[in-house]
Design an enzyme around this catalytic site. Structure first.
Site, PDB file in Angstrom:
ATOM      1  N   HIS A  84       0.843  -1.195   0.000  1.00 36.38           N
ATOM      2  CA  HIS A  84       0.000   0.000   0.000  1.00 36.38           C
ATOM      3  C   HIS A  84       0.881   1.248   0.000  1.00 36.38           C
ATOM      4  O   HIS A  84       1.807   1.379   0.807  1.00 36.38           O
ATOM      5  CB  HIS A  84      -0.916   0.003   1.221  1.00 36.38           C
ATOM      6  CG  HIS A  84      -2.030  -0.983   1.119  1.00 36.38           C
ATOM      7  ND1 HIS A  84      -2.566  -1.631   2.210  1.00 36.38           N
ATOM      8  CD2 HIS A  84      -2.724  -1.441   0.038  1.00 36.38           C
ATOM      9  CE1 HIS A  84      -3.541  -2.444   1.810  1.00 36.38           C
ATOM     10  NE2 HIS A  84      -3.648  -2.333   0.495  1.00 36.38           N
TER      11      HIS A  84
ATOM     12  N   GLU B 212       1.604   3.364   3.103  1.00 32.53           N
ATOM     13  CA  GLU B 212       2.207   2.613   4.203  1.00 32.53           C
ATOM     14  C   GLU B 212       3.708   2.437   3.949  1.00 32.53           C
ATOM     15  O   GLU B 212       4.328   1.466   4.357  1.00 32.53           O
ATOM     16  CB  GLU B 212       1.478   1.275   4.359  1.00 32.53           C
ATOM     17  CG  GLU B 212      -0.003   1.488   4.687  1.00 32.53           C
ATOM     18  CD  GLU B 212      -0.838   0.208   4.722  1.00 32.53           C
ATOM     19  OE1 GLU B 212      -0.261  -0.888   4.625  1.00 32.53           O
ATOM     20  OE2 GLU B 212      -2.067   0.322   4.857  1.00 32.53           O
TER      21      GLU B 212
ATOM     22  N   HIS C  93       2.534  -3.917   6.805  1.00 32.82           N
ATOM     23  CA  HIS C  93       1.536  -2.874   6.574  1.00 32.82           C
ATOM     24  C   HIS C  93       1.507  -1.936   7.782  1.00 32.82           C
ATOM     25  O   HIS C  93       2.213  -2.155   8.762  1.00 32.82           O
ATOM     26  CB  HIS C  93       0.150  -3.492   6.379  1.00 32.82           C
ATOM     27  CG  HIS C  93      -0.016  -4.240   5.091  1.00 32.82           C
ATOM     28  ND1 HIS C  93      -0.671  -3.712   3.996  1.00 32.82           N
ATOM     29  CD2 HIS C  93       0.386  -5.483   4.714  1.00 32.82           C
ATOM     30  CE1 HIS C  93      -0.663  -4.591   3.001  1.00 32.82           C
ATOM     31  NE2 HIS C  93      -0.023  -5.681   3.409  1.00 32.82           N
TER      32      HIS C  93
ATOM     33  N   GLU D 248       0.765  -5.295  11.087  1.00 30.78           N
ATOM     34  CA  GLU D 248       0.255  -3.918  11.031  1.00 30.78           C
ATOM     35  C   GLU D 248       1.017  -3.074  12.053  1.00 30.78           C
ATOM     36  O   GLU D 248       0.775  -3.152  13.255  1.00 30.78           O
ATOM     37  CB  GLU D 248      -1.241  -3.891  11.324  1.00 30.78           C
ATOM     38  CG  GLU D 248      -2.093  -4.660  10.318  1.00 30.78           C
ATOM     39  CD  GLU D 248      -2.354  -3.886   9.034  1.00 30.78           C
ATOM     40  OE1 GLU D 248      -1.871  -2.746   8.923  1.00 30.78           O
ATOM     41  OE2 GLU D 248      -3.061  -4.420   8.161  1.00 30.78           O
TER      42      GLU D 248
END
Length: 423
Positions: free
Chosen positions: A181, A184, A331, A392
């Protein structure tokens, strides 16, 4: 590289300020080319025999390159020794020998070239990462540590390289990837910093978190893909300027009216790469269409078909080719480890996620059904029935500010080190 002058701003100015700081002209890397930066530029230019006009063009960038990549190529003169070269360039004999494994210290041949690492870390962790900065770091680390194996596994829509770097010769094969992404991108320097620290520890020799690096090197092969989405990253970090065709084309796709370009997750064609893998892709399509993500845009558009994008195809092809035992997909944000796909339970995956949770402090959770399809981790688990995790990092609103890097890295160095040893 862009021509820069007083009044310029953005990530290339940050890179310039970092290079000048390393060259002995300390600056705050704020990305604004003001009077202090101009003074530093003219001082550097005068010192290096350039026209001291304060404009950073091709000659100034070329002279600054060593302060970005972290090395120079030195032609040996009669009377040179490794000790004298190390003292001259603020480095160590060990660093020079690591970069030149074929060199015999007692027999330096005049006229021969040596790679001389300079006395600072290559990977900056306080500025925005762009594809160009990544390329400089890849060059610098490969020169310093020739045991790193480098390949290009594909190219983005706009032709940027998708780099893969490998360290280790062990039979355990793990793959870490980052920046699926665009917003990110802070995950890219996380992987690159770990790669640099691990390579340094192996060359010294030394340890990471109590694990001897040479033991890790002989037990595991670690594959790094540090920037899966370079076009999107460049859009978010400002390397693609407003007014350019690419920038305006992306902005025209922002039908969601998200903050632009900060809200951009997709590749430059408006496809969310982490929704483009063939693991429940049709389910993901139905869910996202029902939520209103029906066309190319900044996020959550699944594409026209699974693996429709060159970046996701390259990742899938590379993953099949290296046949890895475990993967981490990096991420942001939430400080969470997602570890399952549907009812798949690869051997030892629960045991491993509990370990990764302990060493990081991150919670581990099942992926929510509404966002649990067509991702890279989902596809890996379904395809190979082996442990795969989405990490994450950090907390807040993407893109996370680079000021979070220190905490993110401290939380994740254990995940990155132990994931290579647990299979």
């Amino acid at each position: 590289m862009q021509i820069l002058r007083q009044g310029s701003f953005g990530p290339y100015v940050q890179l310039l300020q970092t290079a000048l700081t390393r060259a002995g002209y300390p600056l705050t890397p704020d990305g604004v080319f003001g009077e202090r930066t101009r003074t530093a530029v003219t001082g550097f230019q005068a010192q290096n025999g350039l026209v001291a006009d304060g404009i950073v063009g091709s000659m100034t960038w070329a002279t600054l390159t060593r302060y970005i990549t972290g090395y120079l190529v030195w032609r040996i003169n009669p009377g040179d020794t490794l000790f004298s070269l190390a003292r001259r360039h603020n480095t160590t004999v060990r660093a020079i020998l690591t970069a030149n494994p074929e060199v015999t210290p007692e027999n330096l041949v005049p006229g021969r070239s040596l790679v001389v690492p300079l006395g600072f870390d290559v990977v900056p962790t306080n500025i925005s990462f762009t594809y160009e900065l990544l390329s400089f770091c890849v060059d610098g680390l490969k020169a310093r540590y020739p045991f790193i194996r480098l390949s290009v596994i594909g190219r983005s829509i706009q032709g940027r390289n998708l780099y893969a770097l490998v360290v280790g010769r062990g039979s355990q094969r793990v793959m870490y990837n980052a920046s699926h992404h665009a917003n990110e991108w802070i995950t890219t320097p996380v992987l690159m910093r770990f790669l640099e620290q691990y390579s340094y520890a192996y060359s010294t020799p030394g340890a990471l978190l109590g694990c001897m690096a040479d033991e890790m090197y002989n037990k595991a092969s670690i594959f790094f893909v540090p920037m899966v989405n370079p076009d999107g990253v460049n859009l978010v970090t400002g390397a693609i300027p407003p007014g350019s065709e690419t920038y305006e084309s992306a902005r025209a796709m922002n039908y969601l009216r998200l903050p632009f370009p900060d809200g951009w997750k997709a590749n430059i064609r408006g496809v969310d790469l982490n929704l483009n893998y063939p693991a429940g892709w049709e389910i993901a399509r139905d869910i996202k269409f029902a939520q209103g993500y029906t066309a190319p845009g900044p996020r959550d558009y699944v594409g026209e078909a699974p693996l429709s994008e060159p970046e996701s195809r390259a990742m899938a092809d590379y993953t099949r080719r290296i046949d890895c035992d475990l993967t981490l997909a990096y991420h942001t944000q939430g400080e969470i480890i997602f570890w399952r796909y549907l009812d798949y339970m690869p051997p030892r995956s629960y045991e491993i996620v509990r370990l990764l949770s302990r060493v990081s402090g991150y919670a581990y959770l099942d992926t929510p059904y509404a966002s649990g399809h067509a991702g890279y981790k989902d596809w890996f688990i379904q395809q190979f029935n082996r442990p795969g995790y989405t990490i994450e990092c950090g907390r807040g609103v993407n893109p996370l500010d680079i000021s979070q890097f220190g905490r993110i890295y401290r939380d994740n160095i254990g995940i990155l080190a132990f994931s290579a040893l647990v299979i």
